[in-house]
Design a protein around this motif. Structure first.
Motif, PDB file in Angstrom:
ATOM      1  N   PRO A 189       0.227  -2.983   5.851  1.00  0.00           N
ATOM      2  CA  PRO A 189       1.672  -3.170   5.821  1.00  0.00           C
ATOM      3  C   PRO A 189       2.166  -3.813   4.530  1.00  0.00           C
ATOM      4  CG  PRO A 189       0.840  -3.683   7.988  1.00  0.00           C
ATOM      5  CD  PRO A 189      -0.362  -3.434   7.125  1.00  0.00           C
ATOM      6  N   GLY A 190       3.076  -3.129   3.865  1.00  0.00           N
ATOM      7  CA  GLY A 190       3.657  -3.623   2.632  1.00  0.00           C
ATOM      8  C   GLY A 190       2.911  -3.246   1.369  1.00  0.00           C
ATOM      9  N   ASP A 191       1.781  -2.540   1.488  1.00  0.00           N
ATOM     10  CA  ASP A 191       0.977  -2.209   0.306  1.00  0.00           C
ATOM     11  C   ASP A 191       1.304  -0.795  -0.179  1.00  0.00           C
ATOM     12  OD1 ASP A 191      -1.648  -3.430  -1.132  1.00  0.00           O
ATOM     13  OD2 ASP A 191      -1.721  -1.237  -1.115  1.00  0.00           O
ATOM     14  N   ILE A 192       1.353  -0.610  -1.509  1.00  0.00           N
ATOM     15  CA  ILE A 192       1.773   0.664  -2.072  1.00  0.00           C
ATOM     16  C   ILE A 192       0.647   1.455  -2.726  1.00  0.00           C
ATOM     17  CG2 ILE A 192       4.099  -0.225  -2.449  1.00  0.00           C
ATOM     18  CD1 ILE A 192       3.428  -0.440  -5.446  1.00  0.00           C
ATOM     19  N   LEU A 193      -0.568   0.918  -2.792  1.00  0.00           N
ATOM     20  CA  LEU A 193      -1.617   1.539  -3.594  1.00  0.00           C
ATOM     21  C   LEU A 193      -1.883   2.988  -3.189  1.00  0.00           C
ATOM     22  CD1 LEU A 193      -3.765   1.066  -5.835  1.00  0.00           C
ATOM     23  CD2 LEU A 193      -5.361   0.450  -4.004  1.00  0.00           C
ATOM     24  N   LEU A 194      -2.211   3.229  -1.929  1.00  0.00           N
ATOM     25  CA  LEU A 194      -2.551   4.588  -1.487  1.00  0.00           C
ATOM     26  C   LEU A 194      -1.313   5.460  -1.320  1.00  0.00           C
ATOM     27  CD1 LEU A 194      -5.444   5.782  -0.896  1.00  0.00           C
ATOM     28  CD2 LEU A 194      -5.334   3.319  -1.248  1.00  0.00           C
ATOM     29  N   VAL A 195      -0.151   4.832  -1.173  1.00  0.00           N
ATOM     30  CA  VAL A 195       1.089   5.618  -1.146  1.00  0.00           C
ATOM     31  C   VAL A 195       1.279   6.321  -2.488  1.00  0.00           C
ATOM     32  CG1 VAL A 195       3.586   5.536  -0.901  1.00  0.00           C
ATOM     33  CG2 VAL A 195       2.156   4.097   0.566  1.00  0.00           C
ATOM     34  N   LEU A 196       1.055   5.572  -3.569  1.00  0.00           N
ATOM     35  CA  LEU A 196       1.204   6.170  -4.901  1.00  0.00           C
ATOM     36  C   LEU A 196       0.181   7.285  -5.125  1.00  0.00           C
ATOM     37  CD1 LEU A 196       1.813   2.937  -7.021  1.00  0.00           C
ATOM     38  CD2 LEU A 196       3.507   4.483  -6.038  1.00  0.00           C
ATOM     39  N   LYS A 197      -1.017   7.120  -4.621  1.00  0.00           N
ATOM     40  CA  LYS A 197      -2.052   8.141  -4.770  1.00  0.00           C
ATOM     41  C   LYS A 197      -1.734   9.381  -3.945  1.00  0.00           C
ATOM     42  CE  LYS A 197      -5.940  10.098  -5.896  1.00  0.00           C
ATOM     43  NZ  LYS A 197      -6.028  10.776  -7.215  1.00  0.00           N
ATOM     44  N   ALA A 198      -1.060   9.217  -2.832  1.00  0.00           N
ATOM     45  CA  ALA A 198      -0.796  10.337  -1.928  1.00  0.00           C
ATOM     46  C   ALA A 198       0.056  11.417  -2.574  1.00  0.00           C
ATOM     47  CB  ALA A 198      -0.107   9.834  -0.661  1.00  0.00           C
ATOM     48  N   VAL A 199       0.761  11.083  -3.634  1.00  0.00           N
ATOM     49  CA  VAL A 199       1.558  12.092  -4.342  1.00  0.00           C
ATOM     50  C   VAL A 199       0.692  13.278  -4.757  1.00  0.00           C
ATOM     51  CG1 VAL A 199       2.864  12.494  -6.468  1.00  0.00           C
ATOM     52  CG2 VAL A 199       3.294  10.435  -5.102  1.00  0.00           C
ATOM     53  N   ASP A 200      -0.565  13.032  -5.094  1.00  0.00           N
ATOM     54  CA  ASP A 200      -1.472  14.106  -5.510  1.00  0.00           C
ATOM     55  C   ASP A 200      -1.772  15.098  -4.387  1.00  0.00           C
ATOM     56  OD1 ASP A 200      -1.680  13.107  -8.063  1.00  0.00           O
ATOM     57  OD2 ASP A 200      -3.636  12.144  -7.749  1.00  0.00           O
ATOM     58  N   SER A 201      -1.472  14.728  -3.148  1.00  0.00           N
ATOM     59  CA  SER A 201      -1.786  15.591  -2.007  1.00  0.00           C
ATOM     60  C   SER A 201      -0.613  16.452  -1.564  1.00  0.00           C
ATOM     61  CB  SER A 201      -2.242  14.726  -0.816  1.00  0.00           C
ATOM     62  OG  SER A 201      -3.412  14.000  -1.132  1.00  0.00           O
ATOM     63  N   ILE A 202       0.545  16.292  -2.195  1.00  0.00           N
ATOM     64  CA  ILE A 202       1.757  16.978  -1.748  1.00  0.00           C
ATOM     65  C   ILE A 202       1.804  18.417  -2.259  1.00  0.00           C
ATOM     66  CG2 ILE A 202       4.278  17.004  -1.933  1.00  0.00           C
ATOM     67  CD1 ILE A 202       3.235  14.862  -0.058  1.00  0.00           C
ATOM     68  N   ARG A 203       2.172  19.315  -1.326  1.00  0.00           N
ATOM     69  CA  ARG A 203       2.397  20.722  -1.662  1.00  0.00           C
ATOM     70  C   ARG A 203       3.781  21.127  -1.148  1.00  0.00           C
ATOM     71  NH1 ARG A 203      -2.252  22.020   2.313  1.00  0.00           N
ATOM     72  NH2 ARG A 203      -0.648  20.821   3.387  1.00  0.00           N
ATOM     73  N   PRO A 204       4.315  22.249  -1.615  1.00  0.00           N
ATOM     74  CA  PRO A 204       5.601  22.701  -1.081  1.00  0.00           C
ATOM     75  C   PRO A 204       5.567  22.825   0.440  1.00  0.00           C
ATOM     76  CG  PRO A 204       5.023  23.962  -3.034  1.00  0.00           C
ATOM     77  CD  PRO A 204       3.814  23.129  -2.700  1.00  0.00           C
ATOM     78  N   THR A 239       8.827  -4.877  -2.895  1.00  0.00           N
ATOM     79  CA  THR A 239       7.582  -4.346  -2.369  1.00  0.00           C
ATOM     80  C   THR A 239       6.655  -5.500  -2.005  1.00  0.00           C
ATOM     81  OG1 THR A 239       6.585  -4.202  -4.562  1.00  0.00           O
ATOM     82  CG2 THR A 239       7.769  -2.266  -3.763  1.00  0.00           C
ATOM     83  N   GLY A 240       5.484  -5.151  -1.485  1.00  0.00           N
ATOM     84  CA  GLY A 240       4.489  -6.164  -1.146  1.00  0.00           C
ATOM     85  C   GLY A 240       3.378  -6.165  -2.167  1.00  0.00           C
ATOM     86  N   SER A 241       2.186  -5.723  -1.748  1.00  0.00           N
ATOM     87  CA  SER A 241       1.007  -5.737  -2.616  1.00  0.00           C
ATOM     88  C   SER A 241       0.695  -4.342  -3.139  1.00  0.00           C
ATOM     89  CB  SER A 241      -0.191  -6.276  -1.828  1.00  0.00           C
ATOM     90  OG  SER A 241      -0.409  -5.490  -0.663  1.00  0.00           O
ATOM     91  N   ASN A 242      -0.249  -4.275  -4.087  1.00  0.00           N
ATOM     92  CA  ASN A 242      -0.736  -2.981  -4.578  1.00  0.00           C
ATOM     93  C   ASN A 242      -2.254  -2.996  -4.711  1.00  0.00           C
ATOM     94  OD1 ASN A 242      -1.033  -4.645  -6.760  1.00  0.00           O
ATOM     95  ND2 ASN A 242       0.028  -3.330  -8.228  1.00  0.00           N
ATOM     96  N   THR A 243      -2.899  -3.580  -3.712  1.00  0.00           N
ATOM     97  CA  THR A 243      -4.347  -3.766  -3.745  1.00  0.00           C
ATOM     98  C   THR A 243      -5.072  -3.005  -2.637  1.00  0.00           C
ATOM     99  OG1 THR A 243      -4.101  -5.766  -2.401  1.00  0.00           O
ATOM    100  CG2 THR A 243      -4.147  -6.047  -4.798  1.00  0.00           C
ATOM    101  N   GLY A 244      -4.332  -2.373  -1.734  1.00  0.00           N
ATOM    102  CA  GLY A 244      -4.957  -1.712  -0.597  1.00  0.00           C
ATOM    103  C   GLY A 244      -5.303  -2.716   0.500  1.00  0.00           C
ATOM    104  N   PRO A 245      -6.026  -2.263   1.512  1.00  0.00           N
ATOM    105  CA  PRO A 245      -6.558  -0.912   1.694  1.00  0.00           C
ATOM    106  C   PRO A 245      -5.507   0.077   2.172  1.00  0.00           C
ATOM    107  CG  PRO A 245      -7.111  -2.237   3.598  1.00  0.00           C
ATOM    108  CD  PRO A 245      -6.418  -3.150   2.633  1.00  0.00           C
ATOM    109  N   GLY A 246      -5.930   1.334   2.183  1.00  0.00           N
ATOM    110  CA  GLY A 246      -5.105   2.418   2.677  1.00  0.00           C
ATOM    111  C   GLY A 246      -5.978   3.621   2.922  1.00  0.00           C
TER     112      GLY A 246
END
Length: 234
Positions: A68-83, A144-151
């Motif tokens: 909760p509150g962490d952005i690390l894996l959210v930012l990485k998830a962009v690589d998984s997006i398709r139309p 935002t919160g942290s950017n250290t994970g986990p995720g």
């Protein structure tokens, strides 16, 4: 609010997109009708609500679990997006630390994402709105919160009390959100189409002068439970 996940640090590939013809058919049906279908549908609970962009979305889920509150894996998830994808983030329901903002929103909209759903907080609501990205969340918060994970990416998550798996289909509109397991998509479309046709018939009968209780069968139900004859239609 969970600070761990059994698959934390896992990054799985995205599932194959759901059948585009069935997704398109579901997109023409209201969330209220889908919820009334009696099919295997998850109805996302409050307080998740529409916050930015158009209210309508329908697409294949790419899921993220984050501490909760962490952005690390959210930012990485962009690589998984398709139309045609909907990014679904399980932020543990935390409302005082945003896990996504307009930079991510603009980026995934540019990649063809059709929506963003966050069990938690977002920020930069004006930017998400300007990006035209349908966005549902518990609320907005500027920090935002942290950017250290986990995720984890593309694992089973929870959103508004509903389990969402990678590849499930998420439908949203002004009334809320529903989740359809991909293996039941055809069944739910068929059941919901029957609901829509029934509602259209009610409207036709009401427009022709029949009372709403008579047209919808309420008078018949009351007559049965009360043991009284139906009131004749004028």
């Amino acid at each position: 609010m969970s600070k761990s996940h059994p698959d934390q640090w896992t990054i799985n590939p995205s599932s194959e997109p759901a059948d585009p013809a069935l997704v398109a058919a579901l997109a023409q049906l209201a969330t209220t009708q889908i919820a009334d279908s009696g099919g295997p549908v998850g109805v996302v609970g409050p307080p998740l609500r529409h916050l930015a962009g158009p209210a309508g979305l329908c697409g294949t889920a790419v899921t993220v679990w984050t501490k909760p509150g962490d952005i690390l894996l959210v930012l990485k998830a962009v690589d998984s997006i398709r139309p045609g994808d909907v990014l679904v983030i399980d932020g543990g329901g935390r409302e005082d630390a945003a896990v996504v903002g307009d930079i991510v929103g603009e980026t995934i909209a540019g990649l063809g994402a059709v929506g963003l759903v966050v069990d938690g907080a977002v920020r930069d609501v004006d930017g998400l709105d300007a990006a035209g990205l349908p966005t549902f969340a518990r609320g907005a918060h500027p920090a935002t919160g942290s950017n250290t994970g986990p995720g984890a990416i593309n694992v089973a998550v929870q959103c508004g009390g509903v389990v969402v798996r990678p590849g499930d289909v998420v439908r949203g509109d002004a009334s809320g959100l529903v989740v359809v397991p991909r293996e039941h998509l055809a069944q739910v479309v068929e059941l919901t189409t029957a609901v829509a046709e029934r509602e259209d018939e009610w409207r036709r009968r009401i427009a022709a002068g029949e009372s709403l209780p008579a047209a919808t069968g309420i008078d018949a139900i009351l007559a049965e439970v009360r043991g009284a004859p139906e009131r004749p239609t004028p």
